[in-house]
Design a protein around this motif. Structure first.
Motif, PDB file in Angstrom:
ATOM      1  N   GLU A  52       0.833  -1.209   0.000  1.00  0.00           N
ATOM      2  CA  GLU A  52       0.000   0.000   0.000  1.00  0.00           C
ATOM      3  C   GLU A  52       0.862   1.252   0.000  1.00  0.00           C
ATOM      4  OE1 GLU A  52      -3.082   0.391   3.136  1.00  0.00           O
ATOM      5  OE2 GLU A  52      -3.603  -1.655   2.518  1.00  0.00           O
TER       6      GLU A  52
ATOM      7  N   SER B  31      -5.955  -1.071  -3.460  1.00  0.00           N
ATOM      8  CA  SER B  31      -6.353  -2.132  -2.520  1.00  0.00           C
ATOM      9  C   SER B  31      -6.660  -3.446  -3.246  1.00  0.00           C
ATOM     10  CB  SER B  31      -7.535  -1.687  -1.680  1.00  0.00           C
ATOM     11  OG  SER B  31      -8.606  -1.314  -2.496  1.00  0.00           O
TER      12      SER B  31
ATOM     13  N   CYS C  16      -3.455  -5.090  -3.855  1.00  0.00           N
ATOM     14  CA  CYS C  16      -2.914  -5.601  -2.587  1.00  0.00           C
ATOM     15  C   CYS C  16      -3.534  -6.950  -2.240  1.00  0.00           C
ATOM     16  CB  CYS C  16      -3.168  -4.613  -1.451  1.00  0.00           C
ATOM     17  SG  CYS C  16      -2.116  -3.159  -1.528  1.00  0.00           S
TER      18      CYS C  16
END
Lengths: 143, 111
Positions: free
Chosen positions: A26, A32, A35
């Protein structure tokens, strides 16, 4: 940038390992969704190590995160039995899923979420290098 | 980070099992333990609240499919999005399971 942390090679350590990787990803600008993909790849590697590397005895997993040019590197190291995940057969997609052999899928997922995966045996250690292009350079969508 | 929650709703002769959060190597065995096999002839897995799934999660879904088949029941999946949808696609799960956009569509199809 280098960050390294050692964890016990047991499943309860998984969430801490994934949090460690995700926090750094991050920070380097991975969105996200990306991630989560990276977490998936790391989980598959870690679970394999927990289940197979130390054949029931205690062991460790060392995770090192780094940057090289336009790449985010995740190096995962164990000192268990020799295991080259890249030498495993690809799952046979022609076989109906409920008849497929277990395993193989995890390793396949690692390769589908990371841009590059490299394995080397270094002395007594298995070293797996997972490489993801940094977002600005080449943002990838689906695995 | 490793959190998973489940809830069930019975609708007609279908059981809707909603799984939210993360289905990973730590939580997947909890789902297997908590959820009795063959609890309903028609099982609908609502994954709209699921953020994350790994091969461990896929394996549990496969076990549910096998359990349903063995007992003459069925299993369908709905609410795939984000990473969960991607993982279903790359692993081929979307080609052998009936998949619907949402619970209502899944219920309508199984009625």
């Amino acid at each position: 940038m280098h960050a390294s942390q050692t964890f016990p090679a047991i499943l309860p350590a998984l969430s801490e390992i994934l949090a460690f990787v995700s926090r750094h990803a991050e920070r380097h600008g991975f969105p996200s969704r990306r991630c989560l993909q990276l977490q998936l790849g790391v989980e598959e590697v870690v679970v394999n190590i927990c289940r197979h590397a130390y054949a029931g005895s205690e062991g460790e997993i060392e995770v090192t995160l780094g940057l090289a040019d336009d790449r985010f590197l995740v190096e995962i190291r164990d000192r268990g039995v020799l295991f080259d995940p890249l030498a495993q057969p690809r799952p046979d997609f022609a076989v109906p899923l409920d008849e497929r052999e277990e395993g193989g899928l995890g390793v396949f997922l690692v390769g589908s979420v990371f841009d590059e995966v490299r394995y080397r045996r270094e002395g007594e250690a298995n070293v797996l290098e997972l490489i993801a292009m940094l977002p600005d350079e080449g943002r990838r969508g689906c695995p | 980070m490793t959190i998973m929650q489940t809830s069930t709703i019975r609708r007609d002769d279908s059981l809707v099992l909603s799984v939210t959060g993360r289905l990973d190597a730590v939580t997947a065995p909890e789902l297997e333990r908590d959820f009795p096999a063959a609890a309903a002839r028609r099982l609908i897995l609502d994954l709209s609240g699921l953020e994350y799934i790994s091969s461990a999660g896929l394996r549990i879904i496969l076990a549910l499919v096998k359990g349903q088949k063995a007992s003459g029941g069925s299993l369908s999946v709905c609410g795939l999005s984000g990473l969960v949808g991607e993982v279903f696609a790359v692993s081929g799960f979307d080609s052998f399971l009936p998949i619907y956009p949402d619970v209502e569509a899944a219920l309508a199809a199984s009625a």
